[in-house]
Write a protein that holds these residues in place. Structure first.
Motif, PDB file in Angstrom:
ATOM      1  N   ARG A   2      -0.648  11.338   7.912  1.00 24.99           N
ATOM      2  CA  ARG A   2      -0.529   9.930   7.555  1.00 24.99           C
ATOM      3  C   ARG A   2      -0.446   9.811   6.037  1.00 24.99           C
ATOM      4  O   ARG A   2      -0.872  10.696   5.289  1.00 24.99           O
ATOM      5  CB  ARG A   2      -1.716   9.124   8.079  1.00 24.99           C
ATOM      6  CG  ARG A   2      -1.797   9.105   9.612  1.00 24.99           C
ATOM      7  CD  ARG A   2      -3.070   8.441  10.045  1.00 24.99           C
ATOM      8  NE  ARG A   2      -3.204   8.518  11.473  1.00 24.99           N
ATOM      9  CZ  ARG A   2      -2.934   7.536  12.315  1.00 24.99           C
ATOM     10  NH1 ARG A   2      -2.484   6.398  11.849  1.00 24.99           N
ATOM     11  NH2 ARG A   2      -3.101   7.683  13.611  1.00 24.99           N
ATOM     12  N   LYS A 137      -8.829   4.145   7.601  1.00 25.83           N
ATOM     13  CA  LYS A 137      -8.379   3.073   8.489  1.00 25.83           C
ATOM     14  C   LYS A 137      -7.678   1.967   7.719  1.00 25.83           C
ATOM     15  O   LYS A 137      -6.619   1.474   8.115  1.00 25.83           O
ATOM     16  CB  LYS A 137      -9.580   2.509   9.237  1.00 25.83           C
ATOM     17  CG  LYS A 137      -9.215   1.480  10.295  1.00 25.83           C
ATOM     18  CD  LYS A 137     -10.443   1.054  11.077  1.00 25.83           C
ATOM     19  CE  LYS A 137     -10.066   0.021  12.132  1.00 25.83           C
ATOM     20  NZ  LYS A 137     -11.252  -0.429  12.892  1.00 25.83           N
ATOM     21  N   SER A 139      -6.289   2.308   4.794  1.00 33.56           N
ATOM     22  CA  SER A 139      -5.018   2.847   4.290  1.00 33.56           C
ATOM     23  C   SER A 139      -3.958   2.835   5.382  1.00 33.56           C
ATOM     24  O   SER A 139      -2.790   2.479   5.151  1.00 33.56           O
ATOM     25  CB  SER A 139      -5.226   4.274   3.766  1.00 33.56           C
ATOM     26  OG  SER A 139      -6.166   4.285   2.716  1.00 33.56           O
ATOM     27  N   GLU A 140      -4.362   3.235   6.585  1.00 36.52           N
ATOM     28  CA  GLU A 140      -3.410   3.246   7.698  1.00 36.52           C
ATOM     29  C   GLU A 140      -2.914   1.837   7.997  1.00 36.52           C
ATOM     30  O   GLU A 140      -1.718   1.620   8.250  1.00 36.52           O
ATOM     31  CB  GLU A 140      -4.063   3.851   8.935  1.00 36.52           C
ATOM     32  CG  GLU A 140      -4.288   5.344   8.824  1.00 36.52           C
ATOM     33  CD  GLU A 140      -5.029   5.883  10.035  1.00 36.52           C
ATOM     34  OE1 GLU A 140      -5.383   5.064  10.906  1.00 36.52           O
ATOM     35  OE2 GLU A 140      -5.248   7.111  10.102  1.00 36.52           O
ATOM     36  N   GLU A 141      -3.851   0.863   8.004  1.00 35.66           N
ATOM     37  CA  GLU A 141      -3.448  -0.512   8.285  1.00 35.66           C
ATOM     38  C   GLU A 141      -2.463  -1.022   7.242  1.00 35.66           C
ATOM     39  O   GLU A 141      -1.462  -1.659   7.566  1.00 35.66           O
ATOM     40  CB  GLU A 141      -4.688  -1.408   8.330  1.00 35.66           C
ATOM     41  CG  GLU A 141      -5.569  -1.150   9.557  1.00 35.66           C
ATOM     42  CD  GLU A 141      -6.823  -1.983   9.518  1.00 35.66           C
ATOM     43  OE1 GLU A 141      -7.062  -2.659   8.482  1.00 35.66           O
ATOM     44  OE2 GLU A 141      -7.585  -1.971  10.517  1.00 35.66           O
ATOM     45  N   THR A 143      -0.538   0.835   5.367  1.00 34.18           N
ATOM     46  CA  THR A 143       0.731   1.559   5.524  1.00 34.18           C
ATOM     47  C   THR A 143       1.525   1.006   6.696  1.00 34.18           C
ATOM     48  O   THR A 143       2.748   0.809   6.621  1.00 34.18           O
ATOM     49  CB  THR A 143       0.461   3.051   5.739  1.00 34.18           C
ATOM     50  OG1 THR A 143      -0.336   3.539   4.649  1.00 34.18           O
ATOM     51  CG2 THR A 143       1.759   3.828   5.819  1.00 34.18           C
ATOM     52  N   LEU A 144       0.830   0.755   7.832  1.00 35.29           N
ATOM     53  CA  LEU A 144       1.527   0.202   9.005  1.00 35.29           C
ATOM     54  C   LEU A 144       2.118  -1.164   8.699  1.00 35.29           C
ATOM     55  O   LEU A 144       3.249  -1.482   9.110  1.00 35.29           O
ATOM     56  CB  LEU A 144       0.560   0.101  10.185  1.00 35.29           C
ATOM     57  CG  LEU A 144       0.157   1.429  10.834  1.00 35.29           C
ATOM     58  CD1 LEU A 144      -0.908   1.189  11.882  1.00 35.29           C
ATOM     59  CD2 LEU A 144       1.371   2.109  11.445  1.00 35.29           C
ATOM     60  N   ALA A 145       1.336  -2.002   7.955  1.00 34.75           N
ATOM     61  CA  ALA A 145       1.861  -3.321   7.604  1.00 34.75           C
ATOM     62  C   ALA A 145       3.093  -3.198   6.729  1.00 34.75           C
ATOM     63  O   ALA A 145       4.087  -3.918   6.922  1.00 34.75           O
ATOM     64  CB  ALA A 145       0.773  -4.121   6.884  1.00 34.75           C
ATOM     65  N   ARG A 146       3.013  -2.239   5.742  1.00 28.58           N
ATOM     66  CA  ARG A 146       4.166  -2.045   4.870  1.00 28.58           C
ATOM     67  C   ARG A 146       5.370  -1.521   5.653  1.00 28.58           C
ATOM     68  O   ARG A 146       6.508  -1.952   5.451  1.00 28.58           O
ATOM     69  CB  ARG A 146       3.787  -1.064   3.752  1.00 28.58           C
ATOM     70  CG  ARG A 146       4.878  -0.920   2.694  1.00 28.58           C
ATOM     71  CD  ARG A 146       4.360  -0.215   1.468  1.00 28.58           C
ATOM     72  NE  ARG A 146       3.756   1.074   1.750  1.00 28.58           N
ATOM     73  CZ  ARG A 146       2.440   1.318   1.748  1.00 28.58           C
ATOM     74  NH1 ARG A 146       1.580   0.356   1.462  1.00 28.58           N
ATOM     75  NH2 ARG A 146       1.971   2.522   2.021  1.00 28.58           N
ATOM     76  N   ILE A 147       5.115  -0.598   6.614  1.00 27.93           N
ATOM     77  CA  ILE A 147       6.217  -0.058   7.437  1.00 27.93           C
ATOM     78  C   ILE A 147       6.818  -1.160   8.299  1.00 27.93           C
ATOM     79  O   ILE A 147       8.039  -1.234   8.502  1.00 27.93           O
ATOM     80  CB  ILE A 147       5.709   1.108   8.299  1.00 27.93           C
ATOM     81  CG1 ILE A 147       5.369   2.300   7.410  1.00 27.93           C
ATOM     82  CG2 ILE A 147       6.749   1.510   9.345  1.00 27.93           C
ATOM     83  CD1 ILE A 147       4.678   3.435   8.131  1.00 27.93           C
ATOM     84  N   LYS A 148       5.953  -2.034   8.849  1.00 28.90           N
ATOM     85  CA  LYS A 148       6.463  -3.148   9.648  1.00 28.90           C
ATOM     86  C   LYS A 148       7.354  -4.057   8.813  1.00 28.90           C
ATOM     87  O   LYS A 148       8.408  -4.519   9.280  1.00 28.90           O
ATOM     88  CB  LYS A 148       5.299  -3.954  10.234  1.00 28.90           C
ATOM     89  CG  LYS A 148       4.598  -3.257  11.380  1.00 28.90           C
ATOM     90  CD  LYS A 148       3.491  -4.128  11.934  1.00 28.90           C
ATOM     91  CE  LYS A 148       2.775  -3.435  13.093  1.00 28.90           C
ATOM     92  NZ  LYS A 148       1.673  -4.272  13.626  1.00 28.90           N
ATOM     93  N   ASP A 151      10.549  -2.296   8.344  1.00 36.04           N
ATOM     94  CA  ASP A 151      11.351  -2.328   9.579  1.00 36.04           C
ATOM     95  C   ASP A 151      11.960  -3.702   9.790  1.00 36.04           C
ATOM     96  O   ASP A 151      13.113  -3.830  10.220  1.00 36.04           O
ATOM     97  CB  ASP A 151      10.488  -1.948  10.779  1.00 36.04           C
ATOM     98  CG  ASP A 151      10.087  -0.486  10.745  1.00 36.04           C
ATOM     99  OD1 ASP A 151      10.745   0.281  10.007  1.00 36.04           O
ATOM    100  OD2 ASP A 151       9.126  -0.125  11.456  1.00 36.04           O
TER     101      ASP A 151
END
Length: 622
Positions: A2, A137, A139-141, A143-148, A151
């Protein structure tokens, strides 16, 4: 693996778990911040490092606890030794004991302090681990928000690109259509101009030809007129000569008739006598032909009959000379015995037996017969009942099909009259069974009847009106509602034949299995064991065809087991008697396809399944 943001302590403590990726740029955040350095975290390495650290801390705590317990035991033993020395040494011993006890207490405090430090270190490590997990957690959130967001931006960009491509393709297609329409319009206009030019050319050519022909006719007008006058004069002279010849012949004939009136009357009489003779001979030949056909042959519409034809029919007339020998063997046959092998519901069977008694007594006392309508599903036994009725009543049986009337056309009326004339000449009476009666006795209100079918229906109604003592009419149909109301009025009895119930199906399955398989198998095997068959096998070198049945299906007497029979009865719901008979024949045919010529359980139920599927398919088609 990650992507996230971690402190430098993790990279220092666990170098294998963190790697720095340079020259990577992330999208700009809301705060306007960006990063060119990305920390890549290997989660499994971090996780297993934390697990190993936790295990080491647990081992350290266990060792410290063991050391504390040993020191406590040492303190306890030292205390015991000091107690013993106190009795022996006095005050000096007391001082040394106190000194030892103080040292032991100091050592105990140090051990407790070490244990407390170890516990605090373990708690600190756990808190650090929790903090790291929370940081991961978050950081992952993030990163996921940024990836969303990336996308979503990519999806919107792709949608805009697809929309623009679609609009461009629509514009190109529209341009192609407009160009094609323009080309088609030009071609159409060119074709119209060409047709118009060709039509004008044809008109001009026709005008030129007409003008040339008119000029030629004007030039040859005198020649045509002279030819027409000559032809008309010739025809006039020919007609005048014919009229003169006719009138001359008529005047001569009239003058001869006036002079010889007897010859004229004689000639007229001979002509009238000749015409009368021809008419009489024609009608007499028709009458003789119908009489001969009724006594010697059988009508064209009759497909099957028990009535004997020439020369055996002469025996029926010979019996008139011997009235004491006229009693037939059929008169002594019991009605109950005749219908004992008839498998029908008990209520229907009782009604048929009652009808048979009534018709037999009517025949015995020369009372009028009652006409009967048999209706119901196909294959339920209507034809068999009609044959048995004729047998027990003691009259002849004749079968005709309603489908044979329509192809006769206008000749159908003559054939129907011939049929009933043939029935009236029977010395014993006739049971006339009309199968598929709806084919030519349909309702006249439907508007679908031809004039020939209408006349055929009227002919049957004419011959069946009133009380009949010479024949009994039995109609069979699958659609009684389609019959004409006058035909239904002619029928004194109406009997409905339903599909077999469970008890009837059980008896029918046993009957047809014995008839088409068990008895056939026994006869075939017995024939194969005869001397003639063995000689034929020796000469032809062919093995005998011996049939057998699996013991799982039949009892010792080769009849179906009760469990098998119950299963077949359940699966054959909705089957008619004819369908069950066909299934028994299919069992016989299936044995020929096996290697060992044995009807096993799998083959038996496979045939049953196939017939059940076929019946379901026929229901869907209907």
């Amino acid at each position: 693996v990650r992507i996230g943001v971690l402190g430098h302590d993790v990279a220092r403590i666990i170098p294998d778990a963190v790697s720095i990726l340079t020259d990577r740029t992330l999208p700009v955040t809301k705060n306007g911040e960006t990063s060119s350095t990305i920390i890549q975290v290997n989660e499994p390495t971090v996780f297993w490092t934390n697990v190993g650290a936790t295990q080491e801390l647990a081992k350290l705590v266990d060792r410290l606890e063991l050391d504390a317990m040993e020191q406590m035991q040492q303190i306890s033993s030292i205390s015991n030794e000091l107690a013993l020395l106190s009795f022996a040494t006095g005050e000096n011993s007391t001082l040394r004991m106190k000194e030892a006890a103080s040292k032991a207490a100091i050592r105990k405090s140090e051990v407790e302090l070490d244990v407390l430090r170890a516990i605090q270190e373990q708690e600190r490590m756990e808190k650090t681990k929790i903090a790291e997990e929370e940081q991961l957690k978050r950081s992952e959130e993030m990163t996921l928000a940024r990836i969303k967001r990336e996308d979503e931006a990519a999806r919107l960009h792709a949608e805009r690109g697809l929309l623009s491509k679609f609009e461009a393709s629509q514009r190109v297609e529209k341009a192609k259509i407009e160009a094609a329409e323009a080309v088609a319009a030009l071609e159409n206009e060119k074709r119209i101009l060409f047709q118009r030019a060709s039509e004008e050319m044809k008109v001009k050519s026709a005008k030129a030809v007409a003008i040339a022909k008119a000029e030629a006719d004007r030039a040859n007008e005198d020649i045509h007129l002279r030819r027409l006058r000559a032809e008309s004069e010739q025809r006039r002279k020919r007609n005048i000569a014919a009229i003169n010849a006719i009138f001359t012949h008529l005047s001569t004939s009239l003058s001869n008739a006036v002079r010889q009136p007897k010859e004229v009357l004689t000639f007229v009489g001979y002509v009238c006598l000749l015409v009368s003779s021809i008419f009489f001979a024609r009608e007499t030949s028709k009458l003789i032909r119908s009489i001969i056909e009724s006594f010697i042959g059988r009508p064209q519409l009759v497909r099957e009959t028990t009535r004997q034809s020439m020369p055996w029919s002469l025996l029926a007339y010979a019996k008139l000379l011997f009235p004491w020998k006229r009693k037939s063997k059929r008169d002594t046959k019991s009605i109950e015995d005749t219908f004992s092998d008839l498998i029908l519901p008990q209520e229907l069977k009782s009604r048929i037996v009652e009808l048979a008694h009534s018709a037999k007594n009517a025949n015995k006392h020369e009372a009028p017969y009652r006409h009967v309508l048999l209706h119901g599903a196909p294959g339920t036994g209507k034809t068999l009942v009609a044959k048995k009725l004729a047998d027990v009543i003691g009259i002849d049986y004749a079968l005709m099909s309603g489908g044979d009337v329509s192809p006769l056309g206008a000749d159908a009326v003559t054939q129907i009259h011939s049929l009933f004339a043939w029935a009236k000449t029977s010395q014993r009476g006739v049971l006339l069974f009309i199968d598929e009666a709806e084919c030519f006795l349909g309702s006249r209100d439907s508007g679908m009847m031809t004039s020939a079918a209408h006349n055929a229906l009227n002919a049957l109604l004419y011959n069946t009106g009133g009380d009949r003592r010479d024949f009994m009419l039995v109609l069979a149909t699958n659609r009684a509602e389609d019959l004409d109301s006058a035909v239904l009025d002619r029928c004194d009895e109406s009997i409905f034949f339903p599909l077999p119930n469970a008890e009837c199906r059980k008896n029918l399955i046993s009957l047809y299995f014995d008839l088409h398989f068990r008895k056939f198998m026994e006869t075939n095997n017995l024939r194969a064991s005869t001397l003639k068959s063995r000689i034929a096998q020796y000469v032809t070198s062919q093995t005998p065809l011996l049939l057998s049945i699996d013991s799982d299906l039949v009892e010792e007497d080769k009849r179906l087991k009760e469990a098998v029979l119950s299963s077949v009865v359940k699966d054959t719901e909705g089957f008619s008697g004819r369908a069950i008979a066909k299934m028994a024949i299919a069992w016989q045919s299936a044995v020929y396809g096996t290697d060992n010529r044995e009807l096993d359980k799998d083959t038996f139920f496979l045939v049953l399944k196939n017939h059940k599927n076929s019946a379901r398919q026929r229901e869907e088609w209907s």
